[in-house]
Design an enzyme around this catalytic site. Structure first.
Site, PDB file in Angstrom:
ATOM      1  N   HIS A  61      -4.369  19.984 -17.796  1.00 13.62           N
ATOM      2  CA  HIS A  61      -5.689  20.581 -17.976  1.00 13.62           C
ATOM      3  C   HIS A  61      -6.066  20.472 -19.455  1.00 13.62           C
ATOM      4  CE1 HIS A  61      -2.913  23.859 -18.901  1.00 13.62           C
ATOM      5  NE2 HIS A  61      -3.900  24.489 -19.534  1.00 13.62           N
ATOM      6  N   HIS A  63      -6.985  22.671 -21.845  1.00 12.37           N
ATOM      7  CA  HIS A  63      -6.826  23.706 -22.864  1.00 12.37           C
ATOM      8  C   HIS A  63      -6.126  23.100 -24.080  1.00 12.37           C
ATOM      9  CE1 HIS A  63      -7.265  27.312 -19.888  1.00 12.37           C
ATOM     10  NE2 HIS A  63      -8.419  26.782 -20.222  1.00 12.37           N
ATOM     11  N   ASP A  65      -3.781  23.832 -26.147  1.00 15.89           N
ATOM     12  CA  ASP A  65      -2.335  23.765 -26.324  1.00 15.89           C
ATOM     13  C   ASP A  65      -1.678  22.713 -25.445  1.00 15.89           C
ATOM     14  OD1 ASP A  65      -3.195  25.663 -24.303  1.00 15.89           O
ATOM     15  OD2 ASP A  65      -1.104  26.246 -24.037  1.00 15.89           O
ATOM     16  N   HIS A  66      -2.484  22.008 -24.658  1.00 20.66           N
ATOM     17  CA  HIS A  66      -1.957  20.945 -23.806  1.00 20.66           C
ATOM     18  C   HIS A  66      -2.497  19.558 -24.181  1.00 20.66           C
ATOM     19  CE1 HIS A  66       0.013  23.522 -20.676  1.00 20.66           C
ATOM     20  NE2 HIS A  66      -0.744  24.404 -21.298  1.00 20.66           N
ATOM     21  N   HIS A 139      -5.185  27.675 -12.028  1.00 17.09           N
ATOM     22  CA  HIS A 139      -5.422  28.114 -13.398  1.00 17.09           C
ATOM     23  C   HIS A 139      -6.906  28.429 -13.538  1.00 17.09           C
ATOM     24  CE1 HIS A 139      -4.106  28.924 -17.354  1.00 17.09           C
ATOM     25  NE2 HIS A 139      -4.605  27.848 -17.938  1.00 17.09           N
ATOM     26  N   ASP A 210       0.082  25.031 -16.449  1.00 16.40           N
ATOM     27  CA  ASP A 210      -0.250  26.457 -16.387  1.00 16.40           C
ATOM     28  C   ASP A 210      -0.793  26.801 -15.005  1.00 16.40           C
ATOM     29  OD1 ASP A 210       0.334  26.194 -19.026  1.00 16.40           O
ATOM     30  OD2 ASP A 210      -1.578  26.931 -19.788  1.00 16.40           O
ATOM     31  N   HIS A 268       6.417  27.497 -21.303  1.00 14.10           N
ATOM     32  CA  HIS A 268       5.119  28.065 -21.671  1.00 14.10           C
ATOM     33  C   HIS A 268       5.261  29.562 -21.942  1.00 14.10           C
ATOM     34  CE1 HIS A 268       0.717  28.820 -21.528  1.00 14.10           C
ATOM     35  NE2 HIS A 268       0.676  27.566 -21.966  1.00 14.10           N
TER      36      HIS A 268
END
Length: 310
Positions: A61, A63, A65-66, A139, A210, A268
């Site tokens: 996805h 976001h 942090d990914h 998510h 996530d 995570h």
């Protein structure tokens, strides 16, 4: 045939001094795959010696942090005069945003970058002897998880039985093992099933990204050798996990149990647990019947075949 997982980043949304944001590196017999690329992923790849010969990137996805590690990683590949193409797989409806990120600051890699949108049930990547399939996750944005599933392997060849049936040592052995019948000098035909056992399962790695705990992971996993599952919170923050579309360690363990996983890696982790992960491990082990771990950045897991004497 080696199958190795290196944990490049095991932190939640906020990195810590010990844990980088999300990144999972998988190496299989010359193929190098990257699942998510949080900020600093390229440095982690240098630090832990994986190299940059990644051919496929699988994004769960969008976001930060990914994915925020992608621009720097691609730029480093460009500086290293990469010529080989790279494919980036991303959930349906996110191609435009990901393309904008790849080309951030007007950066245009000199090597081909293909962005492929995928959804639940799609085969994101098919290679010799394995494929990477996407599955639905739960998510708070468009998201998928991924399952690397190897093909079944040939059954064991029973050399002793073949010789008893009169098959001469040599090319006819290989032909039978490949599934073709052979004819002997006296006209007798030996069928493959007389000397070759049942197909043997390959290995499976499942990475959720996530997600809240969901039955879709169980369906996609189907007795994986390794389940890498969101465990952002311990049980003291179960309500927060539900609110933010994440899982707790015990929830991840319950999914692993129901999926029939052999091993479970909890990743995570929220930065609130930077000082200790003992509760995560204790809570997971109280639920999960297999082997559970909370990997540190740089840890590797070798995945043996189910019949591990091979």
């Amino acid at each position: 045939m080696p199958l190795r997982v290196t944990f490049l980043g095991t932190s939640g949304a906020i990195p810590t001094t010990e844990r980088n944001p999300s990144g999972i590196f998988v190496a299989r017999e010359g193929d190098e795959l990257l699942f998510d690329a949080g900020e600093g992923t390229q440095r982690q790849m240098m630090r832990f010696g994986t190299g940059f010969s990644v051919s496929q990137v699988f994004v769960t996805h969008l976001h930060g942090d990914h994915v925020l590690g992608l621009p720097g990683l691609l730029q480093t590949m460009d500086f290293n005069e990469r010529e080989a193409p790279i494919a980036i797989h991303t959930p349906h409806g996110t191609r435009r945003q990901l393309k904008g990120l790849v080309n951030a600051l007007d950066n245009r890699p000199s090597f081909p970058v293909r962005i492929n949108e995928i959804g639940d049930g799609d085969v994101a990547y098919r290679a010799d002897e394995y494929e990477v399939r996407a599955f639905e996750t739960d998510h708070d944005t468009r998201s998928v998880g991924y399952a690397l599933v190897e093909d079944d392997r040939k059954g064991r060849f029973d050399r002793e039985r073949a010789e008893e049936l009169g098959v001469p040592v040599g090319p006819k052995f290989s032909k039978l093992h490949e599934g073709d019948p052979v004819e002997l000098e006296d006209g007798t035909v030996v069928e493959p099933e007389q000397v070759v056992g049942d197909p043997r399962p390959g290995r499976t790695i499942v990475y959720t990204g996530d997600t809240r705990p969901t039955g879709a992971t169980i369906e996609a996993a189907d007795e994986p050798d390794l389940l890498i599952h969101d465990a952002t919170f311990a049980e003291d923050r179960a309500e927060r996990a539900a609110q933010t579309a994440h899982s707790t360690a015990s929830q991840a363990a319950e999914i692993a149990n129901r999926a029939g996983a052999t091993r479970l890696a909890l990743i995570h982790l929220s930065s609130r647990y930077a000082g200790s992960t003992g509760d995560h491990l204790e809570q997971a082990r109280a639920v999960f019947d297999g082997e559970a771990c909370v990997p540190d950045d740089g840890d590797t897991i070798e995945i043996p075949y189910p019949d591990s004497d091979d």
